[in-house]
Design a protein around this motif. Structure first.
Motif, PDB file in Angstrom:
ATOM      1  N   LYS A 134       0.813  -1.429   0.166  1.00 19.90           N
ATOM      2  CA  LYS A 134       0.135   0.087  -0.286  1.00 19.90           C
ATOM      3  C   LYS A 134       0.699   1.828  -0.170  1.00 19.90           C
ATOM      4  O   LYS A 134       0.167   2.531   0.115  1.00 19.90           O
ATOM      5  CB  LYS A 134      -1.094   0.128   1.228  1.00 19.90           C
ATOM      6  CG  LYS A 134      -1.899  -0.687   0.822  1.00 19.90           C
ATOM      7  CD  LYS A 134      -2.845  -0.569   2.041  1.00 19.90           C
ATOM      8  CE  LYS A 134      -4.366  -1.735   1.764  1.00 19.90           C
ATOM      9  NZ  LYS A 134      -3.940  -3.132   2.072  1.00 19.90           N
ATOM     10  N   GLY A 189      -8.519  -8.297  -1.196  1.00 15.17           N
ATOM     11  CA  GLY A 189      -9.325  -8.397  -0.150  1.00 15.17           C
ATOM     12  C   GLY A 189     -10.279  -7.015  -1.059  1.00 15.17           C
ATOM     13  O   GLY A 189     -10.669  -7.680  -1.716  1.00 15.17           O
ATOM     14  N   ASN A 190      -9.525  -6.043  -1.258  1.00 13.55           N
ATOM     15  CA  ASN A 190     -10.787  -5.024  -1.516  1.00 13.55           C
ATOM     16  C   ASN A 190     -10.710  -4.945  -3.144  1.00 13.55           C
ATOM     17  O   ASN A 190     -11.687  -3.989  -4.392  1.00 13.55           O
ATOM     18  CB  ASN A 190     -10.180  -3.451  -0.989  1.00 13.55           C
ATOM     19  CG  ASN A 190     -11.817  -3.169  -1.065  1.00 13.55           C
ATOM     20  OD1 ASN A 190     -12.785  -3.225  -1.159  1.00 13.55           O
ATOM     21  ND2 ASN A 190     -11.612  -1.892  -0.139  1.00 13.55           N
ATOM     22  N   LEU A 191      -9.797  -5.549  -3.710  1.00 16.04           N
ATOM     23  CA  LEU A 191      -9.900  -5.741  -5.130  1.00 16.04           C
ATOM     24  C   LEU A 191      -8.335  -4.764  -6.096  1.00 16.04           C
ATOM     25  O   LEU A 191      -8.736  -4.744  -7.534  1.00 16.04           O
ATOM     26  CB  LEU A 191     -10.654  -6.424  -5.710  1.00 16.04           C
ATOM     27  CG  LEU A 191     -11.470  -7.203  -5.391  1.00 16.04           C
ATOM     28  CD1 LEU A 191     -12.874  -7.684  -6.295  1.00 16.04           C
ATOM     29  CD2 LEU A 191     -10.818  -9.041  -5.717  1.00 16.04           C
ATOM     30  N   THR A 222       3.218  -8.551  -0.407  1.00 18.03           N
ATOM     31  CA  THR A 222       2.516  -8.057  -0.046  1.00 18.03           C
ATOM     32  C   THR A 222       2.652  -7.041   1.864  1.00 18.03           C
ATOM     33  O   THR A 222       2.504  -6.204   1.116  1.00 18.03           O
ATOM     34  CB  THR A 222       0.344  -7.453  -0.190  1.00 18.03           C
ATOM     35  OG1 THR A 222      -0.011  -8.948   0.696  1.00 18.03           O
ATOM     36  CG2 THR A 222      -0.205  -7.599  -1.666  1.00 18.03           C
TER      37      THR A 222
HETATM   38  C1  LIG Z   1      -5.106  -3.937   1.494  1.00 15.28           C
HETATM   39  C2  LIG Z   1      -3.723  -5.786   1.318  1.00 15.28           C
HETATM   40  C3  LIG Z   1      -4.292  -6.546   0.839  1.00 15.28           C
HETATM   41  C4  LIG Z   1      -5.371  -6.902  -0.445  1.00 15.28           C
HETATM   42  O1  LIG Z   1      -5.067  -6.255  -1.357  1.00 15.28           O
HETATM   43  P1  LIG Z   1      -6.466  -5.156  -1.588  1.00 15.28           P
HETATM   44  O2  LIG Z   1      -6.044  -4.503  -3.590  1.00 15.28           O
HETATM   45  O3  LIG Z   1      -7.577  -4.754  -1.146  1.00 15.28           O
HETATM   46  O4  LIG Z   1      -7.248  -6.656  -3.025  1.00 15.28           O
HETATM   47  C5  LIG Z   1      -3.028  -7.408   0.777  1.00 15.28           C
HETATM   48  N1  LIG Z   1      -2.085  -7.963   1.553  1.00 15.28           N
HETATM   49  C6  LIG Z   1      -1.803  -6.848   1.983  1.00 15.28           C
HETATM   50  C7  LIG Z   1      -0.849  -7.837   2.695  1.00 15.28           C
HETATM   51  C8  LIG Z   1      -2.761  -5.660   2.068  1.00 15.28           C
HETATM   52  O5  LIG Z   1      -2.243  -4.746   3.142  1.00 15.28           O
END
Ligand SMILES: *Cc1c(COP(=O)(O)O)cnc(C)c1O
Length: 442
Positions: A114, A256-258, A390
């Protein structure tokens, strides 16, 4: 490039007056009709870009993509400054073996992907605010990760104040330290309530006439177009690093939120030759169910180890449907999805460590499981696959240490905030109290 609202999606009937500049889309966050902003077109990048790709730096890649969307609105030298500021950490591909690599997206200040979106959004908003000359207040509700990426992204940006609302006692110690140890223009509001209370306070503030007449508000959550677009940069950057590009290329995206997945699909539409995307889910399987059945049934989220993916009503699904004119067959052609529970996630963390000596966090582990599932089911082709990691495993130290019987090393940039003192403003979940607090700040 102009932007449209997903509630005004039909290009043939689209009201031309409801076309927005990037500046408007970024500063509004959400369209007035409640829709999400999307670019009106996704131009294919020139072939030459791909033939030269291996010689181009991450920043140059980011610049080229950003130029397509906002080159007419921001001078190229200002855009270069924004990119250089936002993209100040790498996105390296770590090879597990000749077929599978991990794309490490956790080298930013808060150790999660993020940071890419949050930093780019902060720099572009900072640019528009300085141009417009009016102070901006950003309200964010967070259950953990989003808040810290936003806080660090905006830290020290002139003309922008950030208020982060988080539920007292409901975020991890590390997350709380990240949220509450910045000073300057960042204020952490510790709300005696749940995440839903935090969200309600923010949403109510946005429609409160008195607040809106006295302060200029904006949100900074994951639906902002300025967070989405930069996430496409690292798909190109990682594709560049793939050694054998002759095989079919698959990306597995812990979702999650894609937003992350949507950004990958945007990159594909712009010509990046990715054959298949996997939307990897935890027990919150609404997206998996949608891909398999075509029907979308939002439901309350359940808590899992990969908690940043605990989403029961993914807001970016509408963007994905728009990208494919809501044709399920076309969506299924490009996207596969599967879900895994926590027990299996822990097994995957162990498997990656035992097989490859690689320490992965629970979100990346779900991505790895989904990839393996796909490779086992469709094993007639040769693939080159990438799993998006991520978050840094140190962010989920408790689980990872327990599963692997190791002690994951905490990177310096995270360790630094752990020793700082927490500073918050404590508030109840009552809207009037929150409102008075804000109005006293205006
Ligand atoms: C936010 C997040 C996700 C999900 O990502 P989206 O873009 O919402 O699908 C996955 N892994 C981590 C560590 C995140 O912080």
């Amino acid at each position: 490039m102009k932007f449209y609202s997903t509630n005004n999606a039909n290009a043939s009937f689209r009201d031309k007056n409801k076309s927005f500049s990037f500046e408007q889309a970024v500063m509004m966050g959400l369209a007035e009709d409640g829709g999400l902003f999307m670019p009106e077109s996704l131009p294919e990048i020139e072939k030459d870009f791909f033939t030269r790709l291996e010689k181009i730096s991450f920043r140059e890649i980011a610049f080229r993509i950003a130029e397509i969307f906002i080159g007419q609105e921001i001078s190229l030298s200002n855009l270069a400054d924004i990119i250089n500021d936002a993209i100040n950490f790498p996105a390296p591909l770590h090879k597990l073996n000749n077929e599978i690599s991990i794309l490490e997206l956790f080298h930013g200040p808060t150790l999660a992907f993020k940071d890419f979106g949050a930093r780019f959004m902060a720099k572009t908003m900072g640019y528009f605010v300085s141009k417009e000359g009016e102070e901006l207040n950003i309200l964010v509700a967070t259950s953990g990760d989003t808040g810290s990426a936003v806080a660090y992204g905006f830290y020290g940006t002139p003309g922008i104040n950030v208020f982060i609302l988080y539920p007292k006692g409901k975020v991890s110690l590390i997350q709380e330290k990240q949220l509450t140890t910045l000073d300057k223009n960042i204020t952490a509001l510790e709300i005696d309530g749940t995440f839903d209370d935090c969200q309600r306070l923010v949403k109510t503030a946005f429609v409160d006439k008195e607040i809106c007449s006295r302060m200029r508000l904006s949100s900074a959550n994951s639906i902002n177009i300025a967070r989405l677009l930069p996430q496409s940069f690292y798909y190109f950057e990682s594709y560049k690093q793939i050694e054998n590009k002759k095989n079919k290329i698959i990306y597995s995206v812990p979702s999650g939120n894609l937003g992350n997945l949507t950004a990958g699909l945007i990159a594909k539409k712009m010509g990046l030759p990715i054959n298949k995307f996997i939307g990897a889910a935890n027990s919150n399987s609404v997206f998996t169910d949608f891909i398999n059945s075509g029907s979308f049934t939002p439901r309350p989220s359940v808590q899992t180890l990969s908690n940043a993916m605990d989403v029961g009503n993914p807001s970016n699904l509408i963007r994905i449907r728009n990208l494919y004119s809501d044709l399920l067959g076309d969506i299924q052609n490009d996207i596969y999805s599967v879900s895994f529970d926590d027990v299996t996630t822990k097994e995957a963390i162990k498997e990656l460590y035992d097989k490859f000596g690689y320490i992965i966090d629970p979100h990346g582990a779900v991505g790895y499981l989904a990839l393996k599932d796909y490779l086992e089911k469709f094993n007639s082709d040769k693939y080159q696959s990438v799993v998006l990691e991520t978050a840094h495993p140190a962010k989920f130290k408790d689980v990872v240490d327990e599963v692997l019987s190791v002690s994951v090393e905490i990177p310096e940039r995270l360790a630094a905030c752990l020793s700082k003192k927490k500073r918050t403003v404590e508030l109840s979940s009552d809207f009037e109290e929150f409102k008075n607090y804000l109005l006293n700040k205006s």
